[in-house]
Design a protein around this motif. Structure first.
Motif, PDB file in Angstrom:
ATOM      1  N   THR A  75       0.838  -1.206   0.000  1.00 54.82           N
ATOM      2  CA  THR A  75       0.000   0.000   0.000  1.00 54.82           C
ATOM      3  C   THR A  75       0.873   1.257   0.000  1.00 54.82           C
ATOM      4  OG1 THR A  75      -0.047  -0.205   2.410  1.00 54.82           O
ATOM      5  CG2 THR A  75      -1.952  -1.059   1.203  1.00 54.82           C
ATOM      6  N   PHE A  76       2.154   1.105   0.282  1.00 55.88           N
ATOM      7  CA  PHE A  76       3.076   2.252   0.288  1.00 55.88           C
ATOM      8  C   PHE A  76       3.451   2.609  -1.149  1.00 55.88           C
ATOM      9  CE2 PHE A  76       5.131  -1.802   1.098  1.00 55.88           C
ATOM     10  CZ  PHE A  76       6.105  -1.874   0.111  1.00 55.88           C
ATOM     11  N   GLU A  77       3.803   3.891  -1.368  1.00 58.48           N
ATOM     12  CA  GLU A  77       4.241   4.304  -2.712  1.00 58.48           C
ATOM     13  C   GLU A  77       5.471   3.476  -3.072  1.00 58.48           C
ATOM     14  OE1 GLU A  77       5.153   8.458  -2.373  1.00 58.48           O
ATOM     15  OE2 GLU A  77       3.117   8.919  -1.681  1.00 58.48           O
ATOM     16  N   HIS A  78       5.437   2.842  -4.226  1.00 56.06           N
ATOM     17  CA  HIS A  78       6.613   2.052  -4.651  1.00 56.06           C
ATOM     18  C   HIS A  78       6.662   2.073  -6.176  1.00 56.06           C
ATOM     19  CE1 HIS A  78       3.289  -0.785  -4.841  1.00 56.06           C
ATOM     20  NE2 HIS A  78       3.990  -1.536  -5.654  1.00 56.06           N
ATOM     21  N   THR A  79       7.664   2.720  -6.687  1.00 50.82           N
ATOM     22  CA  THR A  79       7.763   2.896  -8.132  1.00 50.82           C
ATOM     23  C   THR A  79       8.920   2.069  -8.667  1.00 50.82           C
ATOM     24  OG1 THR A  79       7.031   5.146  -7.761  1.00 50.82           O
ATOM     25  CG2 THR A  79       7.911   4.650  -9.944  1.00 50.82           C
ATOM     26  N   PRO A  80       8.633   1.177  -9.628  1.00 44.29           N
ATOM     27  CA  PRO A  80       9.723   0.355 -10.167  1.00 44.29           C
ATOM     28  C   PRO A  80      10.675   1.172 -11.037  1.00 44.29           C
ATOM     29  CG  PRO A  80       7.660  -0.068 -11.341  1.00 44.29           C
ATOM     30  CD  PRO A  80       7.330   0.881 -10.232  1.00 44.29           C
ATOM     31  N   TYR A  81      11.967   0.974 -10.839  1.00 45.91           N
ATOM     32  CA  TYR A  81      12.991   1.594 -11.696  1.00 45.91           C
ATOM     33  C   TYR A  81      13.745   0.469 -12.395  1.00 45.91           C
ATOM     34  CZ  TYR A  81      12.372   6.425 -10.233  1.00 45.91           C
ATOM     35  OH  TYR A  81      11.860   7.691 -10.035  1.00 45.91           O
ATOM     36  N   ARG A  82      13.731   0.528 -13.717  1.00 46.01           N
ATOM     37  CA  ARG A  82      14.379  -0.533 -14.509  1.00 46.01           C
ATOM     38  C   ARG A  82      15.711  -0.074 -15.089  1.00 46.01           C
ATOM     39  NH1 ARG A  82       8.941  -1.238 -14.916  1.00 46.01           N
ATOM     40  NH2 ARG A  82       8.223  -3.382 -14.578  1.00 46.01           N
ATOM     41  N   GLU A  83      16.056   1.147 -14.812  1.00 39.83           N
ATOM     42  CA  GLU A  83      17.319   1.677 -15.355  1.00 39.83           C
ATOM     43  C   GLU A  83      18.012   2.524 -14.289  1.00 39.83           C
ATOM     44  OE1 GLU A  83      17.087   3.198 -19.294  1.00 39.83           O
ATOM     45  OE2 GLU A  83      18.837   4.505 -19.013  1.00 39.83           O
ATOM     46  N   TYR A  84      19.318   2.373 -14.203  1.00 40.35           N
ATOM     47  CA  TYR A  84      20.105   3.146 -13.234  1.00 40.35           C
ATOM     48  C   TYR A  84      21.361   3.610 -13.948  1.00 40.35           C
ATOM     49  CZ  TYR A  84      22.110   4.236  -8.609  1.00 40.35           C
ATOM     50  OH  TYR A  84      22.631   4.876  -7.514  1.00 40.35           O
ATOM     51  N   THR A  85      21.576   4.908 -13.974  1.00 41.71           N
ATOM     52  CA  THR A  85      22.774   5.449 -14.628  1.00 41.71           C
ATOM     53  C   THR A  85      23.814   5.736 -13.559  1.00 41.71           C
ATOM     54  OG1 THR A  85      21.409   6.450 -16.304  1.00 41.71           O
ATOM     55  CG2 THR A  85      23.644   7.310 -16.094  1.00 41.71           C
ATOM     56  N   VAL A 106      10.928   3.965  -2.736  1.00 46.69           N
ATOM     57  CA  VAL A 106       9.911   4.178  -1.698  1.00 46.69           C
ATOM     58  C   VAL A 106      10.310   5.426  -0.908  1.00 46.69           C
ATOM     59  CG1 VAL A 106       9.426   1.708  -1.484  1.00 46.69           C
ATOM     60  CG2 VAL A 106      11.092   2.733   0.042  1.00 46.69           C
ATOM     61  N   ARG A 107       9.349   5.989  -0.192  1.00 49.93           N
ATOM     62  CA  ARG A 107       9.630   7.164   0.618  1.00 49.93           C
ATOM     63  C   ARG A 107       9.638   6.766   2.088  1.00 49.93           C
ATOM     64  NH1 ARG A 107       6.318  11.690   1.288  1.00 49.93           N
ATOM     65  NH2 ARG A 107       4.594  10.493   0.401  1.00 49.93           N
ATOM     66  N   ARG A 108      10.496   7.390   2.890  1.00 47.13           N
ATOM     67  CA  ARG A 108      10.600   7.053   4.315  1.00 47.13           C
ATOM     68  C   ARG A 108      10.201   8.245   5.183  1.00 47.13           C
ATOM     69  NH1 ARG A 108      13.753   2.767   5.678  1.00 47.13           N
ATOM     70  NH2 ARG A 108      12.488   2.917   7.580  1.00 47.13           N
ATOM     71  N   GLY A 109       9.635   7.956   6.338  1.00 44.23           N
ATOM     72  CA  GLY A 109       9.227   9.016   7.260  1.00 44.23           C
ATOM     73  C   GLY A 109       7.843   8.721   7.791  1.00 44.23           C
ATOM     74  N   SER A 110       7.215   9.752   8.355  1.00 46.47           N
ATOM     75  CA  SER A 110       5.899   9.510   8.970  1.00 46.47           C
ATOM     76  C   SER A 110       4.750   9.998   8.095  1.00 46.47           C
ATOM     77  CB  SER A 110       5.854  10.198  10.341  1.00 46.47           C
ATOM     78  OG  SER A 110       6.196  11.548  10.169  1.00 46.47           O
ATOM     79  N   GLN A 111       5.054  10.646   6.957  1.00 46.85           N
ATOM     80  CA  GLN A 111       3.986  11.191   6.121  1.00 46.85           C
ATOM     81  C   GLN A 111       3.202  10.087   5.415  1.00 46.85           C
ATOM     82  OE1 GLN A 111       7.293  11.787   5.719  1.00 46.85           O
ATOM     83  NE2 GLN A 111       7.720  13.968   5.435  1.00 46.85           N
ATOM     84  N   THR A 114       4.368   6.910   2.905  1.00 49.91           N
ATOM     85  CA  THR A 114       5.717   6.364   3.153  1.00 49.91           C
ATOM     86  C   THR A 114       5.611   4.888   3.560  1.00 49.91           C
ATOM     87  OG1 THR A 114       5.628   7.029   5.468  1.00 49.91           O
ATOM     88  CG2 THR A 114       6.669   8.583   3.939  1.00 49.91           C
ATOM     89  N   LEU A 115       6.732   4.187   3.425  1.00 52.46           N
ATOM     90  CA  LEU A 115       6.767   2.781   3.850  1.00 52.46           C
ATOM     91  C   LEU A 115       6.370   2.664   5.325  1.00 52.46           C
ATOM     92  CD1 LEU A 115       7.674  -0.220   3.345  1.00 52.46           C
ATOM     93  CD2 LEU A 115       9.938   0.475   4.149  1.00 52.46           C
ATOM     94  N   ASP A 116       6.952   3.563   6.138  1.00 49.99           N
ATOM     95  CA  ASP A 116       6.753   3.494   7.581  1.00 49.99           C
ATOM     96  C   ASP A 116       5.283   3.717   7.961  1.00 49.99           C
ATOM     97  OD1 ASP A 116       9.894   3.787   8.412  1.00 49.99           O
ATOM     98  OD2 ASP A 116       9.372   5.013   6.696  1.00 49.99           O
ATOM     99  N   ALA A 117       4.668   4.765   7.375  1.00 50.68           N
ATOM    100  CA  ALA A 117       3.278   5.084   7.731  1.00 50.68           C
ATOM    101  C   ALA A 117       2.337   3.978   7.257  1.00 50.68           C
ATOM    102  CB  ALA A 117       2.882   6.424   7.118  1.00 50.68           C
ATOM    103  N   CYS A 118       2.616   3.413   6.070  1.00 49.34           N
ATOM    104  CA  CYS A 118       1.718   2.367   5.565  1.00 49.34           C
ATOM    105  C   CYS A 118       1.851   1.080   6.369  1.00 49.34           C
ATOM    106  CB  CYS A 118       1.976   2.130   4.077  1.00 49.34           C
ATOM    107  SG  CYS A 118       1.454   3.557   3.091  1.00 49.34           S
ATOM    108  N   LEU A 119       3.065   0.746   6.806  1.00 52.57           N
ATOM    109  CA  LEU A 119       3.227  -0.434   7.662  1.00 52.57           C
ATOM    110  C   LEU A 119       2.496  -0.213   8.987  1.00 52.57           C
ATOM    111  CD1 LEU A 119       6.996  -1.437   7.152  1.00 52.57           C
ATOM    112  CD2 LEU A 119       4.983  -2.598   6.257  1.00 52.57           C
ATOM    113  N   ARG A 120       2.626   1.003   9.518  1.00 57.15           N
ATOM    114  CA  ARG A 120       1.911   1.333  10.777  1.00 57.15           C
ATOM    115  C   ARG A 120       0.413   1.123  10.600  1.00 57.15           C
ATOM    116  NH1 ARG A 120       1.752   7.407  11.187  1.00 57.15           N
ATOM    117  NH2 ARG A 120       0.209   6.962   9.584  1.00 57.15           N
ATOM    118  N   ASP A 121      -0.144   1.683   9.515  1.00 58.45           N
ATOM    119  CA  ASP A 121      -1.601   1.605   9.309  1.00 58.45           C
ATOM    120  C   ASP A 121      -2.054   0.154   9.117  1.00 58.45           C
ATOM    121  OD1 ASP A 121      -1.488   4.292   9.545  1.00 58.45           O
ATOM    122  OD2 ASP A 121      -1.790   4.744   7.427  1.00 58.45           O
ATOM    123  N   GLN A 122      -1.252  -0.620   8.375  1.00 58.37           N
ATOM    124  CA  GLN A 122      -1.614  -2.036   8.182  1.00 58.37           C
ATOM    125  C   GLN A 122      -1.579  -2.784   9.514  1.00 58.37           C
ATOM    126  OE1 GLN A 122       0.394  -4.286   5.034  1.00 58.37           O
ATOM    127  NE2 GLN A 122       0.679  -2.379   3.893  1.00 58.37           N
TER     128      GLN A 122
END
Ligand SMILES: Cc1cc2nc3c(=O)[nH]c(=O)nc-3n(C[C@H](O)[C@H](O)[C@H](O)COP(=O)(O)OP(=O)(O)OC[C@H]3O[C@@H](n4cnc5c(N)ncnc54)[C@H](O)[C@@H]3O)c2cc1C
Length: 383
Positions: A75-85, A106-111, A114-122
């Protein structure tokens, strides 16, 4: 255990980071009771909305699917990246590409998001009790210690900002930008994170961050508004044990983090889930065997990788990056280089002694000790 029996299982967890919340979710989703004690007033206290990469290369299975099997919904924002320069010290550019995501941003923090906030809510939705502003120094009946890092084997200093740049992921290997580490720039939907990860010379962090920003400005034209500073530390270790009696250490509390480049989120959630599972199964003594089976080899290989990487220096980084071109799929290159091989196993004892780490193993010489960080305080017992 049967569902009725699981209702009687109560697991105490110290720390509401990814490791602690993954443990709590594992327990709660199976019908057990989890109580999480968190030092801060909310989750994600040591992060600032910065982007991090959830690695997707150490095993073939996609990390989002693996987390799903642990009971963690994406449920947290997670965007796949297939390329890294990535740039070498001379500024030459190399591209890692893969049909599968190399990592998820993914984004980290309490907003929100973020991974952290979505894990908390779950966790809360699954019935986990989280007690904020409740630091725990002891878990008298045993439990899971997931309190994050205690020392600084590496530090990251950076800025989060707004930008009109297109999405992209960039890195640089150079001792002038990040001694024995790397610099990165992640852009996603008008937000960016730029940082320098240092494994040495922490006192000059400002200088390295300024050089990193200047480097990416020249190479990819970074444009930043509303920039805010952030920083953090990390621990890594390939311990022999992450258990002290009925206390199971998970995530960075155990030193579970890639020692080469500091990817810790996946191991944190995996180890938390495994620790929770051991309590559900009524066999905390099984924990060392289970985490060793899943991440032990990766941790040992990462210590050897760090040992070798520290010997490379600027000219070696260029050779390393050129090697990527031999692979049509950058994800395969990364997986091969992260895997434990016979020669890495042979080199591991030397690497373990040589690589500097401030983390300590979970053992304690005092019998029956139940404090979560006692191992720093109790002197060895006399024979
Ligand atoms: C700047 C930075 C960039 C990073 N980038 C990446 C990346 O790109 N990819 C990646 O995979 N990893 C990255 N990492 C590492 C990753 O963030 C960590 O490995 C991961 O968060 C570890 O999770 P954890 O649950 O073990 O610990 P934490 O996330 O640190 O959570 C521990 C929790 O325990 C709480 N706590 C501490 N002491 C107590 C106590 N006594 N009682 C109760 N609660 C307590 C803390 O407040 C915290 O909420 C980065 C780290 C930093 C600092």
């Amino acid at each position: 255990m049967a569902t009725e029996e699981l209702k009687g299982v109560a697991v105490e967890i110290s720390g509401a980071g990814p490791a602690g919340l993954a443990a709590a979710l594992t327990v709660a989703r199976a019908g057990g009771r989890a109580v999480v004690h968190e030092h801060n007033a909310d989750v994600g206290g040591r992060f600032h909305g910065d982007f991090q990469g959830l690695e997707n290369w150490t095993v073939k299975e996609d990390v989002i699917e693996e987390l799903g099997r642990l009971g963690i919904d994406a449920t947290f924002e997670h965007t796949p990246y297939r390329e890294y320069t990535i740039f070498d010290p001379e500024g030459r550019q190399f591209a890692y590409r893969s049909p599968q995501p190399l990592f998820y941003v993914v984004r980290r923090g309490s907003q929100a998001g973020t991974l952290d906030a979505c894990l908390r809510d779950q966790a809360v939705a699954a019935g986990v009790e989280i007690r904020f502003k409740d630091p725990s120094q002891r878990l008298a009946k045993g439990g899971i210690v997931a309190q994050g890092p205690r020392g600084s084997d590496a530090i990251a200093v950076g800025q989060v900002f707004e930008t009109d740049m297109a999405d992209g992921a960039f890195g640089a290997l150079s001792d002038e930008l990040a001694p024995k580490g790397y610099s990165y720039l992640l852009i996603h939907k008008g937000r960016g994170t730029v940082a320098s990860c240092l494994f040495q010379d922490y006192h000059n962090e400002k200088k390295y961050l300024a050089r990193t920003v200047e480097f990416f400005s020249k190479k990819v034209g970074v444009r930043m508004t509303n920039a805010k500073h952030f920083g953090g530390t990390g621990n890594f270790l390939a311990p022999r044990t992450a258990r002290k009696g009925r206390l199971l250490y998970a995530g960075e509390s155990a030193g579970f983090q890639d020692a080469l480049w500091g990817f810790g989120m996946r191991y944190a959630m995996l180890s938390g889930g495994l620790a929770g599972r051991c309590f559900l199964d009524g066999c905390p003594e099984e924990y060392d065997r289970r985490w060793q089976e899943r991440i032990g080899g990766l941790l040992r290989a990462s210590i050897v990788n760090r040992y070798l990487f520290e010997k490379l220096g600027n000219s070696g980084y260029a050779t390393l990056l050129a090697d990527v071109q031999k692979y049509s799929d950058g994800r395969d290159w990364l997986r091969d280089h992260y895997a434990e091989t016979w020669w890495k196993s042979l080199l591991f004892p030397i690497a373990r002694r040589a690589v500097r780490t401030s983390q300590k193993e979970a053992g304690c010489p005092k019998e029956g000790c139940d404090c979560t960080w006692c191992r720093c305080q109790h002197p060895p017992l006399k024979a």
